[in-house]
Scaffold this active site. Sequence first.
Site, PDB file in Angstrom:
ATOM      1  N   GLY A  11      46.036  67.228   3.012  1.00  0.00           N
ATOM      2  CA  GLY A  11      47.733  66.763   3.418  1.00  0.00           C
ATOM      3  C   GLY A  11      47.782  66.248   1.755  1.00  0.00           C
ATOM      4  N   GLY A  13      50.675  65.566   0.143  1.00  0.00           N
ATOM      5  CA  GLY A  13      51.448  65.196  -0.413  1.00  0.00           C
ATOM      6  C   GLY A  13      51.933  63.459  -0.986  1.00  0.00           C
ATOM      7  N   ASN A 101      50.203  54.891   7.315  1.00  0.00           N
ATOM      8  CA  ASN A 101      50.600  53.499   8.674  1.00  0.00           C
ATOM      9  C   ASN A 101      50.729  54.460   9.754  1.00  0.00           C
ATOM     10  OD1 ASN A 101      51.284  52.160   5.993  1.00  0.00           O
ATOM     11  ND2 ASN A 101      53.643  53.209   5.870  1.00  0.00           N
ATOM     12  N   LYS A 182      49.632  44.597   8.573  1.00  0.00           N
ATOM     13  CA  LYS A 182      50.356  45.582   7.694  1.00  0.00           C
ATOM     14  C   LYS A 182      51.573  46.644   9.303  1.00  0.00           C
ATOM     15  CE  LYS A 182      52.071  48.945   4.743  1.00  0.00           C
ATOM     16  NZ  LYS A 182      51.455  49.904   4.119  1.00  0.00           N
ATOM     17  N   ASN A 186      56.085  46.713   9.394  1.00  0.00           N
ATOM     18  CA  ASN A 186      55.884  47.749   9.270  1.00  0.00           C
ATOM     19  C   ASN A 186      57.275  47.667  10.251  1.00  0.00           C
ATOM     20  OD1 ASN A 186      55.246  49.220   7.177  1.00  0.00           O
ATOM     21  ND2 ASN A 186      53.812  49.944   8.562  1.00  0.00           N
TER      22      ASN A 186
HETATM   23  N1  NAP Z   1      54.338  57.610  -0.246  1.00  0.00           N
HETATM   24  C1  NAP Z   1      54.146  56.578  -0.291  1.00  0.00           C
HETATM   25  O1  NAP Z   1      54.985  55.668  -0.812  1.00  0.00           O
HETATM   26  C2  NAP Z   1      53.593  55.790   0.751  1.00  0.00           C
HETATM   27  C3  NAP Z   1      52.806  54.480   0.874  1.00  0.00           C
HETATM   28  C4  NAP Z   1      52.012  54.442   1.637  1.00  0.00           C
HETATM   29  C5  NAP Z   1      51.653  54.845   2.483  1.00  0.00           C
HETATM   30  N2  NAP Z   1      52.238  55.520   2.953  1.00  0.00           N
HETATM   31  C6  NAP Z   1      51.973  56.482   3.875  1.00  0.00           C
HETATM   32  O2  NAP Z   1      50.829  57.256   4.085  1.00  0.00           O
HETATM   33  C7  NAP Z   1      50.592  58.024   4.845  1.00  0.00           C
HETATM   34  C8  NAP Z   1      51.385  59.801   4.121  1.00  0.00           C
HETATM   35  O3  NAP Z   1      52.125  59.647   3.552  1.00  0.00           O
HETATM   36  P1  NAP Z   1      53.324  60.709   2.472  1.00  0.00           P
HETATM   37  O4  NAP Z   1      54.259  59.634   2.042  1.00  0.00           O
HETATM   38  O5  NAP Z   1      52.161  60.841   1.615  1.00  0.00           O
HETATM   39  O6  NAP Z   1      53.487  62.118   3.199  1.00  0.00           O
HETATM   40  P2  NAP Z   1      54.292  63.386   3.413  1.00  0.00           P
HETATM   41  O7  NAP Z   1      54.557  63.523   1.568  1.00  0.00           O
HETATM   42  O8  NAP Z   1      54.739  63.523   4.195  1.00  0.00           O
HETATM   43  O9  NAP Z   1      52.495  63.917   3.438  1.00  0.00           O
HETATM   44  C9  NAP Z   1      51.602  64.156   3.937  1.00  0.00           C
HETATM   45  C10 NAP Z   1      51.333  65.882   4.083  1.00  0.00           C
HETATM   46  O10 NAP Z   1      50.174  66.521   4.906  1.00  0.00           O
HETATM   47  C11 NAP Z   1      50.637  67.596   5.156  1.00  0.00           C
HETATM   48  N3  NAP Z   1      50.217  68.527   5.939  1.00  0.00           N
HETATM   49  C12 NAP Z   1      50.597  68.470   7.405  1.00  0.00           C
HETATM   50  N4  NAP Z   1      50.657  68.332   8.627  1.00  0.00           N
HETATM   51  C13 NAP Z   1      48.812  69.186   7.901  1.00  0.00           C
HETATM   52  C14 NAP Z   1      47.943  69.703   8.303  1.00  0.00           C
HETATM   53  N5  NAP Z   1      47.877  70.368   9.606  1.00  0.00           N
HETATM   54  N6  NAP Z   1      46.814  70.263   7.416  1.00  0.00           N
HETATM   55  C15 NAP Z   1      47.160  70.202   5.893  1.00  0.00           C
HETATM   56  N7  NAP Z   1      48.343  69.212   5.480  1.00  0.00           N
HETATM   57  C16 NAP Z   1      49.083  69.473   6.472  1.00  0.00           C
HETATM   58  C17 NAP Z   1      52.350  67.602   5.075  1.00  0.00           C
HETATM   59  O11 NAP Z   1      52.290  69.095   4.447  1.00  0.00           O
HETATM   60  P3  NAP Z   1      54.176  69.729   4.170  1.00  0.00           P
HETATM   61  O12 NAP Z   1      54.452  69.312   3.092  1.00  0.00           O
HETATM   62  O13 NAP Z   1      53.431  71.067   4.451  1.00  0.00           O
HETATM   63  O14 NAP Z   1      54.645  69.074   5.506  1.00  0.00           O
HETATM   64  C18 NAP Z   1      52.256  66.899   3.709  1.00  0.00           C
HETATM   65  O15 NAP Z   1      51.716  67.411   1.932  1.00  0.00           O
HETATM   66  C19 NAP Z   1      52.009  57.886   6.383  1.00  0.00           C
HETATM   67  O16 NAP Z   1      51.318  57.551   7.243  1.00  0.00           O
HETATM   68  C20 NAP Z   1      52.209  57.063   4.611  1.00  0.00           C
HETATM   69  O17 NAP Z   1      53.227  56.671   5.811  1.00  0.00           O
HETATM   70  C21 NAP Z   1      52.857  56.675   2.395  1.00  0.00           C
END
Ligand code: NAP
Length: 301
Positions: A11, A13, A101, A182, A186
Amino acid sequence: MDLPVNITILGPGAVGSLWACYLQKAGHNVSLWTRNSIPSELPLSLSAKENSSYAFSCNNKESLSQCDLLFITVKAWQVESALLPLLPLLSKDTILLFMHNGMGAIDAIKDQISHHPILQATTTHGALKESSHKVKHTGMGHTVIGPFNSLGNQCQFIQEVLTHSLPSTEWNPEIKVALWKKLAINCAINPLTAIHRCQNGGLSQSDIHQDVVQVCCEVQQVLQQEEVILSQSELLLTVNQVISATAENYSSMNRDCFYQRKTEIDFITGFLLQKAKQHGISASTNQTLYNQIKQLEENFL
Ligand SMILES: NC(=O)c1ccc[n+]([C@@H]2O[C@H](COP(=O)([O-])OP(=O)(O)OC[C@H]3O[C@@H](n4cnc5c(N)ncnc54)[C@H](OP(=O)(O)O)[C@@H]3O)[C@@H](O)[C@H]2O)c1
């Protein structure tokens, strides 16, 4: 940490790409696993202090079967569908590290994965995926990591791997307590900022802040039953500090609702409500916020 570790990021992202770049920069062998069949090589650039570019192999079954660490950075509601199909391809020794999260996503699949060492982590680093090839490190933070099961207890060296790549990281044998704290923050910030369509700082307005206080009161009663020691005044103080320190930020749930994406409400307020029910605690304010977010989701899904 001297030896390079073979790592697959499931994943990539915002968070996954951020860690992929820093782990590779620190000398580890990092590959990515995405949900789409994309080219076998993926370049990612990291815009932080310096602009650096990294190339990763992608969806490579050999790398997956040989990885020491599967670093799972999908959203809470994506964990099950992303991980279960990969289990037959993994070695039983592969360490599973979950960073998302909310709570409850691992519990739902624990019987299928309990033969692996399992770690959980929570981070306050900020990341933004600016394009499919570009991730921005939007804020320095801190990461806490600890064991989900007894096999995970033997994997403390992963804390060193993380802290040498993207400091700072601490090992917490009571990771559940850190995750609960946390989750409490949230519960207070995410749904309200999504419903009121405001930045975190908007929660200090007195009419909205009374709901923040009520949410904290209900959450603290659940924490007490879960043996997490945090008084109501300490929780409220922490939440108020986060609100003022991140006043200009939009919470992830605010952004999910803004972009009409499914939220992590089931694993944040939803998890809290499950636990409140088990303990016979009334959590009517949290229930109202949960219902409102589900209603919003229904309108755009
Ligand atoms: N961003 C931040 O600053 C931050 C900080 C602290 C905590 N978090 C937490 O960390 C977690 C991830 O957040 P994020 O911001 O990184 O989210 P995100 O950008 O949506 O990343 C999730 C990734 O997982 C991929 N994915 C979904 N289903 C999948 C599958 N079946 N196989 C492979 N990959 C798959 C998504 O692909 P697609 O793009 O194709 O959907 C996306 O690239 C969340 O729980 C968030 O609350 C985020």
